[in-house]
Design a protein around this motif. Structure first.
Motif, PDB file in Angstrom:
ATOM      1  N   LEU A  11     -28.748 -15.349  86.490  1.00 26.18           N
ATOM      2  CA  LEU A  11     -28.885 -16.248  85.349  1.00 26.18           C
ATOM      3  C   LEU A  11     -29.203 -15.522  84.058  1.00 26.18           C
ATOM      4  O   LEU A  11     -28.912 -16.007  82.977  1.00 26.18           O
ATOM      5  CB  LEU A  11     -29.982 -17.281  85.648  1.00 26.18           C
ATOM      6  N   GLY A  12     -29.818 -14.340  84.162  1.00 28.34           N
ATOM      7  CA  GLY A  12     -30.125 -13.595  82.955  1.00 28.34           C
ATOM      8  C   GLY A  12     -28.898 -13.241  82.154  1.00 28.34           C
ATOM      9  O   GLY A  12     -28.975 -13.021  80.949  1.00 28.34           O
ATOM     10  N   LEU A  13     -27.737 -13.206  82.782  1.00 27.22           N
ATOM     11  CA  LEU A  13     -26.507 -12.906  82.056  1.00 27.22           C
ATOM     12  C   LEU A  13     -25.532 -14.058  82.033  1.00 27.22           C
ATOM     13  O   LEU A  13     -24.820 -14.246  81.058  1.00 27.22           O
ATOM     14  CB  LEU A  13     -25.798 -11.679  82.675  1.00 27.22           C
ATOM     15  N   ALA A  60     -36.175 -19.005  89.163  1.00 27.11           N
ATOM     16  CA  ALA A  60     -36.930 -20.259  89.139  1.00 27.11           C
ATOM     17  C   ALA A  60     -37.704 -20.497  90.425  1.00 27.11           C
ATOM     18  O   ALA A  60     -38.676 -21.263  90.439  1.00 27.11           O
ATOM     19  CB  ALA A  60     -35.979 -21.425  88.871  1.00 27.11           C
ATOM     20  N   ARG A  61     -37.299 -19.847  91.503  1.00 27.86           N
ATOM     21  CA  ARG A  61     -37.988 -20.005  92.784  1.00 27.86           C
ATOM     22  C   ARG A  61     -39.089 -18.975  92.990  1.00 27.86           C
ATOM     23  O   ARG A  61     -39.760 -18.964  94.014  1.00 27.86           O
ATOM     24  CB  ARG A  61     -36.981 -19.917  93.928  1.00 27.86           C
ATOM     25  N   THR A 181     -35.277 -18.566  84.386  1.00 24.71           N
ATOM     26  CA  THR A 181     -35.116 -17.231  84.942  1.00 24.71           C
ATOM     27  C   THR A 181     -35.534 -16.244  83.868  1.00 24.71           C
ATOM     28  O   THR A 181     -35.058 -16.318  82.734  1.00 24.71           O
ATOM     29  CB  THR A 181     -33.674 -16.974  85.376  1.00 24.71           C
ATOM     30  N   ARG A 182     -36.438 -15.327  84.228  1.00 27.22           N
ATOM     31  CA  ARG A 182     -37.010 -14.412  83.247  1.00 27.22           C
ATOM     32  C   ARG A 182     -36.600 -12.977  83.539  1.00 27.22           C
ATOM     33  O   ARG A 182     -36.628 -12.528  84.686  1.00 27.22           O
ATOM     34  CB  ARG A 182     -38.540 -14.529  83.262  1.00 27.22           C
ATOM     35  N   ILE A 183     -36.208 -12.280  82.498  1.00 31.32           N
ATOM     36  CA  ILE A 183     -35.907 -10.855  82.574  1.00 31.32           C
ATOM     37  C   ILE A 183     -36.964 -10.106  81.766  1.00 31.32           C
ATOM     38  O   ILE A 183     -37.162 -10.390  80.578  1.00 31.32           O
ATOM     39  CB  ILE A 183     -34.515 -10.546  81.994  1.00 31.32           C
ATOM     40  N   ARG A 184     -37.642  -9.170  82.411  1.00 33.89           N
ATOM     41  CA  ARG A 184     -38.620  -8.327  81.711  1.00 33.89           C
ATOM     42  C   ARG A 184     -38.083  -6.897  81.686  1.00 33.89           C
ATOM     43  O   ARG A 184     -37.722  -6.344  82.737  1.00 33.89           O
ATOM     44  CB  ARG A 184     -39.974  -8.376  82.403  1.00 33.89           C
ATOM     45  N   LEU A 185     -37.987  -6.324  80.497  1.00 34.39           N
ATOM     46  CA  LEU A 185     -37.465  -4.976  80.334  1.00 34.39           C
ATOM     47  C   LEU A 185     -38.600  -3.964  80.301  1.00 34.39           C
ATOM     48  O   LEU A 185     -39.657  -4.218  79.718  1.00 34.39           O
ATOM     49  CB  LEU A 185     -36.661  -4.869  79.032  1.00 34.39           C
TER      50      LEU A 185
END
Length: 214
Positions: A11-13, A60-61, A181-185
């Motif tokens: 989902l991040g993309l 999300a899960r 949905t989370r993306i952490r860099l």
């Protein structure tokens, strides 16, 4: 695993269609302080031509995956998920392709139909064609929530920046039901000379297997 699940994992993309978000009322005008932060973010992203680093994705899960990220603007990005995940997500400037080597699946979506087109575009303009719905100041940075004003990408994305030094540290994509949905860099470093081959992902399946069923 269904195609919907595979798409949600990336989902991040490649965000799912979010018509409820697209139907929201226009955002209120930004304050001068909020506009100044948006301008800083736009200038930073415009200057971020090539970079590489690591990412941690939380869906999300609550499932957590991680891997390596490569960015080459305009339009190109590559997410290499660490094992045991079989996912590889590549934006070649026109499409976002998602391959799962374990399940032997392959899906592709137009880049302009994903929220990441907001900061992978050739010209970063957060004052034109983009609806900024919120700017939030934090102790050590700020975040900008935006959606595509042209409604080609119907998702909502929140970009998060550190303040000193100014840097993109992640983003969150939220669906119509509020699931995110989370993306952490981490260790995102400017670089140069990333090979073009990083941003090419072809359907590995035989032509008569699984094609034309998207």
């Amino acid at each position: 695993m269904t195609r919907l699940t595979r798409r949600a994992l990336a989902l991040g993309l490649a965000a799912l269609p979010l018509p409820a978000l697209a139907q929201r009322a226009p955002a209120a005008p930004l304050s001068a302080a909020d506009r100044a932060l948006a301008d800083r973010a736009a200038a930073y992203l415009q200057d971020l031509t090539e970079a590489k680093g690591r990412f941690v994705q939380t869906d999300a899960r609550g499932s957590v995956t991680q891997g390596s990220i490569y960015i080459k603007r305009p339009g190109k990005a590559r997410f290499e998920y660490d094992k045991p995940s079989g996912l590889l997500v590549v934006s070649d400037g026109g499409n976002v392709s998602i391959a799962d080597s374990r399940l032997k699946t392959f899906d592709a979506y137009p880049l302009m139909a994903t929220p990441l087109s907001i900061f992978l575009s050739r010209q970063i303009r957060l004052d034109k064609g983009i609806n900024i719905t919120r700017v939030s100041k934090m102790a050590d940075g700020f975040s900008i929530t935006a959606r595509d004003g042209k409604k080609q990408a119907e998702g909502q994305i929140t970009l998060t920046f550190s303040d000193s030094p100014l840097a993109l540290i992640g983003w969150t994509v939220t669906d119509a039901q509020g699931a995110s949905t989370r993306i952490r860099l981490t260790n995102l470093t400017r670089t140069s000379g990333l090979p073009a081959s990083l941003f090419v992902l072809k359907d590995p399946r035989p032509r008569n297997v699984g094609r034309g069923k998207m």
